[in-house]
Design an enzyme around this catalytic site. Structure first.
Site, PDB file in Angstrom:
ATOM      1  N   GLN A   1       4.228   2.025   2.180  1.00  0.00           N
ATOM      2  CA  GLN A   1       4.784   0.855   2.882  1.00  0.00           C
ATOM      3  C   GLN A   1       6.155   0.478   2.326  1.00  0.00           C
ATOM      4  O   GLN A   1       7.113   0.305   3.082  1.00  0.00           O
ATOM      5  CB  GLN A   1       3.832  -0.345   2.758  1.00  0.00           C
ATOM      6  CG  GLN A   1       2.634  -0.271   3.694  1.00  0.00           C
ATOM      7  CD  GLN A   1       1.708  -1.475   3.551  1.00  0.00           C
ATOM      8  OE1 GLN A   1       1.588  -2.039   2.457  1.00  0.00           O
ATOM      9  NE2 GLN A   1       1.043  -1.858   4.628  1.00  0.00           N
TER      10      GLN A   1
ATOM     11  N   LYS B   1       0.431   0.009   9.043  1.00  0.00           N
ATOM     12  CA  LYS B   1       1.732   0.315   9.642  1.00  0.00           C
ATOM     13  C   LYS B   1       2.449  -0.948  10.113  1.00  0.00           C
ATOM     14  O   LYS B   1       3.667  -1.045   9.999  1.00  0.00           O
ATOM     15  CB  LYS B   1       1.542   1.277  10.842  1.00  0.00           C
ATOM     16  CG  LYS B   1       1.146   2.684  10.428  1.00  0.00           C
ATOM     17  CD  LYS B   1       1.034   3.626  11.609  1.00  0.00           C
ATOM     18  CE  LYS B   1      -0.128   3.305  12.525  1.00  0.00           C
ATOM     19  NZ  LYS B   1      -1.448   3.474  11.875  1.00  0.00           N
ATOM     20  N   SER B   2       1.656  -1.899  10.626  1.00  0.00           N
ATOM     21  CA  SER B   2       2.286  -3.086  11.223  1.00  0.00           C
ATOM     22  C   SER B   2       3.265  -3.747  10.253  1.00  0.00           C
ATOM     23  O   SER B   2       4.386  -4.097  10.617  1.00  0.00           O
ATOM     24  CB  SER B   2       1.224  -4.101  11.636  1.00  0.00           C
ATOM     25  OG  SER B   2       0.204  -3.460  12.362  1.00  0.00           O
TER      26      SER B   2
ATOM     27  N   ARG C   1       0.844  -1.176   0.000  1.00  0.00           N
ATOM     28  CA  ARG C   1       0.000   0.000   0.000  1.00  0.00           C
ATOM     29  C   ARG C   1       0.888   1.236   0.000  1.00  0.00           C
ATOM     30  O   ARG C   1       2.102   1.159   0.176  1.00  0.00           O
ATOM     31  CB  ARG C   1      -0.872   0.006   1.254  1.00  0.00           C
ATOM     32  CG  ARG C   1      -1.971  -1.019   1.194  1.00  0.00           C
ATOM     33  CD  ARG C   1      -3.027  -0.618   2.178  1.00  0.00           C
ATOM     34  NE  ARG C   1      -4.064  -1.624   2.276  1.00  0.00           N
ATOM     35  CZ  ARG C   1      -4.726  -1.870   3.389  1.00  0.00           C
ATOM     36  NH1 ARG C   1      -4.457  -1.186   4.478  1.00  0.00           N
ATOM     37  NH2 ARG C   1      -5.666  -2.784   3.408  1.00  0.00           N
TER      38      ARG C   1
HETATM   39  P1  ADP Z   1      -2.463   0.100  11.286  1.00  0.00           P
HETATM   40  O1  ADP Z   1      -1.529  -0.541  12.268  1.00  0.00           O
HETATM   41  O2  ADP Z   1      -1.815   1.155  10.449  1.00  0.00           O
HETATM   42  O3  ADP Z   1      -3.735   0.594  11.920  1.00  0.00           O
HETATM   43  P2  ADP Z   1      -2.617  -2.535  10.242  1.00  0.00           P
HETATM   44  O4  ADP Z   1      -1.168  -2.740  10.119  1.00  0.00           O
HETATM   45  O5  ADP Z   1      -3.304  -3.157  11.413  1.00  0.00           O
HETATM   46  O6  ADP Z   1      -2.955  -0.996  10.240  1.00  0.00           O
HETATM   47  O7  ADP Z   1      -3.308  -2.989   8.870  1.00  0.00           O
HETATM   48  C1  ADP Z   1      -4.705  -2.860   8.666  1.00  0.00           C
HETATM   49  C2  ADP Z   1      -5.205  -3.941   7.721  1.00  0.00           C
HETATM   50  O8  ADP Z   1      -4.681  -3.738   6.424  1.00  0.00           O
HETATM   51  C3  ADP Z   1      -4.825  -5.326   8.138  1.00  0.00           C
HETATM   52  O9  ADP Z   1      -5.957  -6.150   7.936  1.00  0.00           O
HETATM   53  C4  ADP Z   1      -3.710  -5.711   7.188  1.00  0.00           C
HETATM   54  O10 ADP Z   1      -3.662  -7.099   6.975  1.00  0.00           O
HETATM   55  C5  ADP Z   1      -4.120  -4.959   5.933  1.00  0.00           C
HETATM   56  N1  ADP Z   1      -2.959  -4.671   5.069  1.00  0.00           N
HETATM   57  C6  ADP Z   1      -1.804  -4.075   5.438  1.00  0.00           C
HETATM   58  N2  ADP Z   1      -0.965  -3.955   4.379  1.00  0.00           N
HETATM   59  C7  ADP Z   1      -1.624  -4.459   3.302  1.00  0.00           C
HETATM   60  C8  ADP Z   1      -1.299  -4.623   1.908  1.00  0.00           C
HETATM   61  N3  ADP Z   1      -0.129  -4.226   1.417  1.00  0.00           N
HETATM   62  N4  ADP Z   1      -2.228  -5.206   1.120  1.00  0.00           N
HETATM   63  C9  ADP Z   1      -3.428  -5.610   1.617  1.00  0.00           C
HETATM   64  N5  ADP Z   1      -3.782  -5.499   2.910  1.00  0.00           N
HETATM   65  C10 ADP Z   1      -2.904  -4.937   3.759  1.00  0.00           C
HETATM   66 MG    MG Z   2      -1.707  -0.991  14.226  1.00  0.00          MG
END
Ligand code: ADP
Ligand code: MG
Ligand code: ZN
Length: 549
Positions: free
Chosen positions: A96, A119-120, A93
């Site tokens: 990233q 972010k994770s 995304r």
């Molecule tokens: P944040 O920590 O920024 O709030 P997360 O890391 O928890 O967000 O990610 C939110 C959702 O997006 C999760 O379900 C994750 O699996 C999904 N996600 C993250 N990166 C991608 C990606 N490159 N493609 C598809 N889904 C993604």
């Molecule tokens: Mg998070």
């Protein structure tokens, strides 16, 4: 006599001129807001440029996110492999890849990205790519050679600078992802005053446009969430309630069944939030508005995590203003935040994205909407209507009530204005406006936001009740020439009410027409010509809302 008529004539022309000036001032204030917003964005962009060129030993060109979006670094193959094989994701995304590349190159980076942005992955993936990165997160001072990554959803540039100082990473990259969620369609609808009509409206959406798709309905109270759940279930919809007062195992069960698509809709209070990352939520419906724009952004943001189109529909009801304000009465800026939310709902002309962007000014750049909000889809034009006389009438009613030692709830005030309710609360000289009730509600909400009216609370052992009173700005009306205006839909185009629940949804006009009540009309020119006049002709009055609070 001749002298008097000449003076009267001059007075009239001065009054008219004042009116014109007033409208110009309103327009200039709007323009000012817009320019301030633009200025903030430009200042931030310039600041970012300077900060980027200060970062580390890097020169200006390699500090921009674009430079880090490449896939020909020594580690690029491994990064891609881990993304696909470990995380089972096809592509990165926004920001990233950039963030991961900076980290892999051993440099520090701060990433500001909204919740749900992903972010994770940015710290998990590098940790799997090379042993060195397992020490991530440990202070720079102790491990000067370890690349540090800061991740946050909420930092303004000021907070960010502080954080960098504390972490001793003042010379680091900063990537800021926009809070804009381009795949979310934002829409405000008039909340039907009748409960059955309202449920019917929601059922039509769930069984029509969202058939077989997953969604959330956010409610104001636990009671609402239970009642809506039961009503939906009775009509054959797989719905489950979720609120803080439920047994933990029941909550888990609803969450699990919804995640597994055994339940189509969760009807929840704000308690339904943490840990929800169902990617394919196609709609988030707000049964009542949220208590702040921040809350609304978070709650509606649970839609469309998979980046596919999803809808965020908020039902705006006048009564909810007072239910919520009674609830947030003890919060520090509770009322202010709520009024910002109301102002957002009352706005009939500005892009919802721009409105939200203005709200988060430091972090969110305004971005193109691509007709992904109701206001951008409208092909109507608006004008300012003089509503001063309405305000004077309402103040007359409130004054008389005050003299009678009577407190008026918003409901009683509207009733009196419409010539209904208790006779003693009515005022002889006040003629009921020939407008539908919803329009009167919007006018009153406008005066409340503009502080010609104010709320006054009364606390009982069981509840907090909100009454309406004469507000601080009302004495401006002592000046005969004072004018209050409000944005309304320009009446020349049609005498029909604008279908408030209309969206420019991809499924086309036919489907939309099915969903509409037969009494309401499409506003677009082509449908208008075809419409038969089966309902009441009324014109929609709505609020400017964009005046600063
Ligand atoms: P944040 O920590 O920024 O709030 P997360 O890391 O928890 O967000 O990610 C939110 C959702 O997006 C999760 O379900 C994750 O699996 C999904 N996600 C993250 N990166 C991608 C990606 N490159 N493609 C598809 N889904 C993604
Ligand atoms: Mg998070
Ligand atoms: Zn828009």
């Amino acid at each position: 006599m001749a002298a008097i008529s000449a003076l009267t004539e001059e007075l009239e022309s001065v009054t008219n001129e004042l009116h014109a000036v007033d409208i110009q001032i309103q327009e200039l204030l709007e323009k000012q807001q817009e320019l301030i917003q633009k200025k903030n964005i430009l200042t931030n962009q310039i600041k970012q440029h300077f900060e980027d060129s200060d970062a580390g030993e890097s020169s200006e060109w390699d500090s921009s996110p674009a430079t880090w979006k490449k896939e020909d670094f020594p580690w690029s193959g491994k990064v891609k492999e881990v993304l696909q094989n470990v995380f089972k994701l096809q592509r990165f995304r926004l920001l990233q890849l950039e963030t991961i590349n900076v980290t892999m190159s051993g440099k520090d980076v701060f990433l500001v990205m909204p919740t749900g942005g992903g972010k994770s992955l940015c710290y998990q993936l590098p940790a799997l790519c090379s042993d060195d990165y397992k020490a991530l997160g440990i202070l720079k001072r102790q491990f000067p050679n370890t690349a540090l990554m800061g991740l946050t959803a909420t930092a303004t540039s000021h907070v960010l600078k502080d954080a960098q100082k504390i972490l001793c990473v003042e010379k680091c990259f900063t990537f800021t992802a926009s809070f804009n969620r381009p795949n979310l369609y934002y829409e405000i609808r008039q909340k039907p005053s009748n409960t059955e009509d309202f449920i019917e409206d929601i059922v039509k959406l769930i069984n029509g446009r969202y058939k077989g798709q997953s969604g959330i309905i956010y409610c104001f109270s636990q009671k609402d969430s239970e009642q809506v759940t039961v009503s939906l279930q009775k009509l054959g919809i797989q719905a489950g309630a979720y609120h803080a007062n439920m047994e933990p195992e029941d909550k888990t069960k609803v969450h699990r069944r919804w995640s597994a698509n055994e339940i189509q809709v969760v009807v929840a209070t704000v308690a339904f939030g943490m840990g929800i990352d169902k990617p394919d939520v196609r709609f988030v419906i707000h049964h009542s508005m949220s208590k702040s724009i921040e809350n609304y952004y978070q709650e509606s943001g649970r839609a469309g995590r998979d980046d596919m189109r999803a809808d965020c529909i908020l039902y705006y009801g006048f009564g909810d203003i007072f239910r919520i304000s009674s609830m947030v009465v003890m919060e520090n800026v509770g009322q202010q935040k709520l009024y910002e939310m109301v102002s957002y709902c009352q706005n009939i002309s500005k892009c919802r994205r721009v409105l939200i962007a203005q709200h988060f000014d430091e972090v969110w750049n305004s971005e193109a909407c691509n007709r992904m909000c109701d206001n951008c889809c409208k092909d109507i034009s608006c004008e300012r209507k003089n509503v001063t006389a309405y305000c004077r009438d309402l103040i007359k009613i409130l004054k008389q009530a005050e003299d009678l030692n009577e407190k008026l709830t918003p409901l009683k005030l509207i009733d009196s204005w419409m010539g209904k309710g208790a006779a003693k609360l009515r005022v002889a000289g006040v003629a009921p406006p020939k407008l539908p009730r919803e329009d009167l509600e919007k006018i009153i909400a406008h005066f409340l936001l503009q502080q010609y009216l104010k709320e006054d609370y009364s606390f009982t052992a069981y509840a907090t009740i909100s009454y309406l009173k004469i507000g601080p700005k009302a004495n401006l009306l002592n000046n005969e020439a004072h004018v209050i205006t409000m944005q309304v839909v320009k009446p020349t185009q049609s005498c029909f009410k604008i279908e408030s629940s209309e969206t420019c949804h991809s499924e086309g006009a036919d489907k939309r027409r099915e969903e509409k009540n037969s009494g309401n009309f499409q506003k677009s020119a082509n449908t208008l010509q075809r419409s038969k006049n089966t309902g009441t002709k009324k014109r929609k009055i709505d609020d400017a809302g964009d005046e600063s609070l």
